[in-house]
Design a protein around this motif. Structure first.
Motif, PDB file in Angstrom:
ATOM      1  N   SER A 226       0.864  -1.184   0.000  1.00 32.32           N
ATOM      2  CA  SER A 226       0.000   0.000   0.000  1.00 32.32           C
ATOM      3  C   SER A 226       0.899   1.231   0.000  1.00 32.32           C
ATOM      4  O   SER A 226       1.521   1.560   1.019  1.00 32.32           O
ATOM      5  CB  SER A 226      -0.914   0.024   1.232  1.00 32.32           C
ATOM      6  OG  SER A 226      -1.607   1.257   1.305  1.00 32.32           O
ATOM      7  N   PHE A 227       0.944   1.881  -1.146  1.00 30.17           N
ATOM      8  CA  PHE A 227       1.828   3.035  -1.280  1.00 30.17           C
ATOM      9  C   PHE A 227       1.446   4.134  -0.292  1.00 30.17           C
ATOM     10  O   PHE A 227       2.300   4.781   0.312  1.00 30.17           O
ATOM     11  CB  PHE A 227       1.757   3.565  -2.707  1.00 30.17           C
ATOM     12  CG  PHE A 227       2.814   4.589  -3.013  1.00 30.17           C
ATOM     13  CD1 PHE A 227       4.120   4.203  -3.248  1.00 30.17           C
ATOM     14  CD2 PHE A 227       2.485   5.948  -3.039  1.00 30.17           C
ATOM     15  CE1 PHE A 227       5.094   5.161  -3.521  1.00 30.17           C
ATOM     16  CE2 PHE A 227       3.466   6.891  -3.306  1.00 30.17           C
ATOM     17  CZ  PHE A 227       4.771   6.498  -3.553  1.00 30.17           C
ATOM     18  N   ARG A 228       0.143   4.298  -0.061  1.00 32.69           N
ATOM     19  CA  ARG A 228      -0.335   5.353   0.843  1.00 32.69           C
ATOM     20  C   ARG A 228       0.072   5.079   2.283  1.00 32.69           C
ATOM     21  O   ARG A 228       0.630   5.944   2.960  1.00 32.69           O
ATOM     22  CB  ARG A 228      -1.863   5.440   0.735  1.00 32.69           C
ATOM     23  CG  ARG A 228      -2.490   6.539   1.579  1.00 32.69           C
ATOM     24  CD  ARG A 228      -3.906   6.781   1.115  1.00 32.69           C
ATOM     25  NE  ARG A 228      -4.612   7.710   1.988  1.00 32.69           N
ATOM     26  CZ  ARG A 228      -5.471   7.356   2.942  1.00 32.69           C
ATOM     27  NH1 ARG A 228      -5.721   6.060   3.137  1.00 32.69           N
ATOM     28  NH2 ARG A 228      -6.069   8.258   3.692  1.00 32.69           N
ATOM     29  N   LEU A 229      -0.197   3.855   2.765  1.00 33.66           N
ATOM     30  CA  LEU A 229       0.201   3.515   4.130  1.00 33.66           C
ATOM     31  C   LEU A 229       1.726   3.496   4.279  1.00 33.66           C
ATOM     32  O   LEU A 229       2.259   3.842   5.346  1.00 33.66           O
ATOM     33  CB  LEU A 229      -0.369   2.159   4.526  1.00 33.66           C
ATOM     34  CG  LEU A 229      -1.874   2.079   4.815  1.00 33.66           C
ATOM     35  CD1 LEU A 229      -2.240   0.680   5.277  1.00 33.66           C
ATOM     36  CD2 LEU A 229      -2.270   3.103   5.867  1.00 33.66           C
ATOM     37  N   LEU A 231       3.891   5.467   2.729  1.00 33.26           N
ATOM     38  CA  LEU A 231       4.353   6.852   2.872  1.00 33.26           C
ATOM     39  C   LEU A 231       4.053   7.394   4.268  1.00 33.26           C
ATOM     40  O   LEU A 231       4.871   8.104   4.864  1.00 33.26           O
ATOM     41  CB  LEU A 231       3.689   7.740   1.819  1.00 33.26           C
ATOM     42  CG  LEU A 231       4.196   7.574   0.377  1.00 33.26           C
ATOM     43  CD1 LEU A 231       3.425   8.497  -0.557  1.00 33.26           C
ATOM     44  CD2 LEU A 231       5.691   7.882   0.298  1.00 33.26           C
ATOM     45  N   ILE A 232       2.877   7.059   4.789  1.00 32.47           N
ATOM     46  CA  ILE A 232       2.518   7.511   6.149  1.00 32.47           C
ATOM     47  C   ILE A 232       3.530   6.971   7.162  1.00 32.47           C
ATOM     48  O   ILE A 232       3.974   7.686   8.061  1.00 32.47           O
ATOM     49  CB  ILE A 232       1.086   7.057   6.499  1.00 32.47           C
ATOM     50  CG1 ILE A 232       0.075   7.807   5.623  1.00 32.47           C
ATOM     51  CG2 ILE A 232       0.782   7.288   7.975  1.00 32.47           C
ATOM     52  CD1 ILE A 232      -1.339   7.288   5.741  1.00 32.47           C
ATOM     53  N   PHE A 331      -5.812   4.769   9.379  1.00 34.04           N
ATOM     54  CA  PHE A 331      -5.982   4.911   7.933  1.00 34.04           C
ATOM     55  C   PHE A 331      -6.270   3.562   7.279  1.00 34.04           C
ATOM     56  O   PHE A 331      -6.975   3.493   6.264  1.00 34.04           O
ATOM     57  CB  PHE A 331      -4.729   5.533   7.308  1.00 34.04           C
ATOM     58  CG  PHE A 331      -4.617   7.012   7.537  1.00 34.04           C
ATOM     59  CD1 PHE A 331      -5.327   7.912   6.754  1.00 34.04           C
ATOM     60  CD2 PHE A 331      -3.808   7.519   8.542  1.00 34.04           C
ATOM     61  CE1 PHE A 331      -5.225   9.275   6.968  1.00 34.04           C
ATOM     62  CE2 PHE A 331      -3.697   8.876   8.765  1.00 34.04           C
ATOM     63  CZ  PHE A 331      -4.410   9.760   7.982  1.00 34.04           C
ATOM     64  N   GLY A 335      -9.515   2.507   4.959  1.00 31.47           N
ATOM     65  CA  GLY A 335      -9.361   1.909   3.632  1.00 31.47           C
ATOM     66  C   GLY A 335     -10.185   0.640   3.480  1.00 31.47           C
ATOM     67  O   GLY A 335     -10.756   0.371   2.414  1.00 31.47           O
TER      68      GLY A 335
END
Length: 647
Positions: A226-229, A231-232, A331, A335
């Motif tokens: 998961s690119f979003r998680l 980065l977080i 997050f 999702g």
């Protein structure tokens, strides 16, 4: 304060880590194949460590929350399935039974038999993944065993090399160095500091490599899941980097202080344990306990400073870990609710975050050890950088000396400033028997120290057989100049080995012959095991006279051409003194003999007596000549006679 006596300067200037590591590479290079093998095993171990969370994700998303590519046919109360790519559904378990879910809506109940038929592939898949997990764990066991064995072997061999080089270097530094460096401090360098290096090579280097590889692998996998998680999660890295940088700085300072003050404790203990008899005889136990308490408190304070640094850093990493977990779960759940993230991905992410912080914590702890090791390495290399004595190995030494000695205008100071010998000149013929006398501190013993090249003179020339002693191979020179000190040093071991100084090339028969020559054989034979009698350090179980006889036998067995005796009969009984005098008379017929004497009665038969007063040679002659002059020798003789030391 007492601790200042034993302290050494704490380095104010920073020594670059890379310079220390570069010097350590010299010891690592011979074991490069082992290091490469360990790194290969670490790479394999890291790859296997990254797999379990991925397998957990597959179990959850591919088999537990699986969607089936089947068409549901519902006829009355029965449900059947056709294997096709045209329809998908999932299963859901409720309190009333198991149901088919299509398009997110609970629709058809199914029987237990149908459920088992549908789940058979899932169970088989989960079984395969479980088998893979077991295989991974077994593989990790053998890989980690190989890696630990390889790194431990390499670390111990490297440490052995450092310890041998350090001790070999200490054996070659000038005697002046030992005047200002307590033995306890040197023992700390050779034993404690090298042990810190062992831990550094055994566990730290390879562990840090694995931790870095693990962190890199975790970041890559998280971004793919998961690119979003991902980065977080990575947003927390700058905070961690800042914390590590601050920890690195303060921890290094603290560990330097710890190593220095540990050396102070060892130096204090070494000196006061050796001098325990004086402490007890003069009832100084309480004061010495208070002195040690002060030294120990300083060491305790330095440990607390280091602990304070580490006690802040570790909880800070724990705090960052829980904050990261909370943010990712928040997050991640959003999702899942929005159908943009699978539950298995979130579970894998939580596992990887835990794995992500484990190497960070490990790096913090290992960095703690790194600071300890680098601080120890600085101390070790500082000691190794001490200039060695110049032995002139390239210069040859005659097989034997005739035995002439000459001092020409020799001036000497231990510290290079305050002269203890001033413009001394005299000569000694081969096989001549001379003696030096004078008050305490006049400089008599200093003559021995510079004759054997233990200290370098400031000016003048010292010659043996007409040749400057610094033009000889100094180690070879010392083999030909035997010295018997007032305080004879004996090593832990047998009488036999103490006479031949553990040189097995010297036969037992030669040792016995030398002992008989100096009249030591009779008392040695009376010991419990004769020549094989074991003695402790410094020979505390032997009398002063017996130790002197052993030292004389040592000088004879090494076949010296010049024999120097420093107060050889100062602390012995009358009977043993008579034996030593007989031995000296026998030796003096074959060798040049120089005697430093306190008892004038022991040197009245010397060919010449030289009187040293305040660092200068003031009188010279035989016993009768000096008495007739009525000078300093006469005063010394009269004083001893009045005190009962008759000639």
């Amino acid at each position: 304060m007492a601790q200042n006596v034993y302290s050494e300067a704490e380095e104010k200037l920073k020594v670059e880590d890379w310079k220390v590591i570069f010097r350590l590479w010299k010891y690592t290079k011979p074991y490069l194949p082992i290091l490469i093998l360990a790194l290969v095993l670490i790479g394999a171990s890291t790859g296997l460590d990254l797999l379990p969370p991925l397998l957990s994700k597959m179990v959850i998303d591919d088999y537990m929350n699986n969607e089936y590519t089947l068409v549901v046919i519902h006829e009355g109360d029965s449900v059947s399935f056709i294997d096709t790519e045209e329809g998908t559904f999932s299963l859901k378990q409720t309190e009333s039974g198991d149901y088919v879910v299509t398009d997110g809506v609970l629709q058809y109940p199914i029987t237990q038999q149908q459920l088992q038929e549908l789940r058979v592939e899932d169970l088989n898949g989960i079984g395969r993944l479980a088998l893979y997990m077991v295989m991974i764990l077994i593989s990790l066991f053998f890989i980690n065993y190989g890696q630990v064995f390889a790194t431990s072997y390499m670390g111990q061999k490297i440490t052995h090399g450092i310890r041998v080089d350090l001790f070999s270097h200490i054996l070659r530094v000038p005697m002046r160095f030992f005047d200002t460096n307590p033995s306890g401090r040197l023992a700390t360098r050779i034993a404690n500091d090298t042990e810190n290096m062992a831990e550094f090579f055994t566990s730290v280097i390879t562990s840090i490599v694995k931790d870095v590889l693990l962190l890199g692998g975790i970041i890559i996998i998280m971004l793919n899941l998961s690119f979003r998680l991902g980065l977080i999660t990575l947003l927390i890295l700058p905070v961690i980097a800042a914390a590590i940088f601050l920890f690195r700085y303060f921890d290094r300072l603290a560990y330097r202080k710890v190593r220095t003050r540990l050396a102070i404790i060892n130096a204090f203990l070494a000196e006061h344990i050796s001098g325990m008899s004086i402490t007890q005889l003069f009832n100084q136990e309480r004061r010495k306990r208070e002195e040690f308490d002060g030294v120990n408190k300083n060491y305790f304070k330095s440990l607390m400073e280091q602990l304070w640094v580490f006690a802040i850093f570790r909880p800070l990493l724990d705090l960052l870990y829980y904050i990261t977990i909370a943010i990712v779960v928040w997050f991640g759940v959003k999702g899942i609710i929005g159908n943009v993230l699978e539950f298995g991905v979130l579970v894998a992410f939580v596992s990887y975050i835990d794995m992500f912080f484990r190497p960070l914590n490990d790096i913090a702890e290992k960095y703690d050890i790194v600071q300890n090791a680098l601080a120890s390495a600085e101390k070790i290399f500082k000691l190794m950088d001490e200039k060695e004595e110049i032995y002139h190995h390239e210069k040859a030494l005659p097989s034997s000396f005739k035995g002439s000695v000459e001092f020409e205008k020799v001036t000497f100071a231990y510290d290079g400033k305050h002269n203890v010998l001033k413009d001394i000149s005299f000569s000694v013929k081969p096989k001549e028997k001379i003696a030096f006398v004078g008050e305490t501190g006049a400089g008599k013993t200093s003559i021995i120290s510079i004759l054997t090249g233990l200290y370098r003179i400031q000016s003048g020339v010292i010659r043996i057989d007409g040749k400057d002693i610094y033009d000889y191979n100094l180690q070879g020179l010392r083999k030909k100049v035997g010295v018997v000190l007032q305080d004879v040093f004996l090593f832990s071991g047998s009488i036999l080995d103490n006479i031949r100084l553990f040189d097995n090339s010297i036969s037992r028969e030669k040792v016995i012959s030398a002992a008989k020559y100096v009249y030591a054989h009779s008392f040695i034979e009376k010991l419990s095991d004769g020549y094989d009698t074991m003695i402790l350090e410094r020979g505390g179980t032997l009398s002063a006279g017996e130790r002197q006889l052993i030292a004389l036998a040592r000088a004879v067995v090494f076949d010296t051409d010049i024999l120097v005796l420093d107060e050889a009969t100062a602390n012995v009984d009358t009977e043993t003194e008579a034996l030593i005098q007989k031995a000296m008379e026998r030796i003096s017929s074959e060798k040049t003999m120089i005697t430093i004497a306190h008892r004038l009665s022991t040197i009245r038969n010397a060919d010449r007596i030289m009187v040293i007063h305040r660092g200068s040679l003031v009188e010279s002659g035989n016993h009768e000549e000096l008495l007739s002059k009525g000078g300093i020798y006469t005063d010394l003789y009269r004083l001893q006679y009045e005190l009962g030391d008759t000639a």
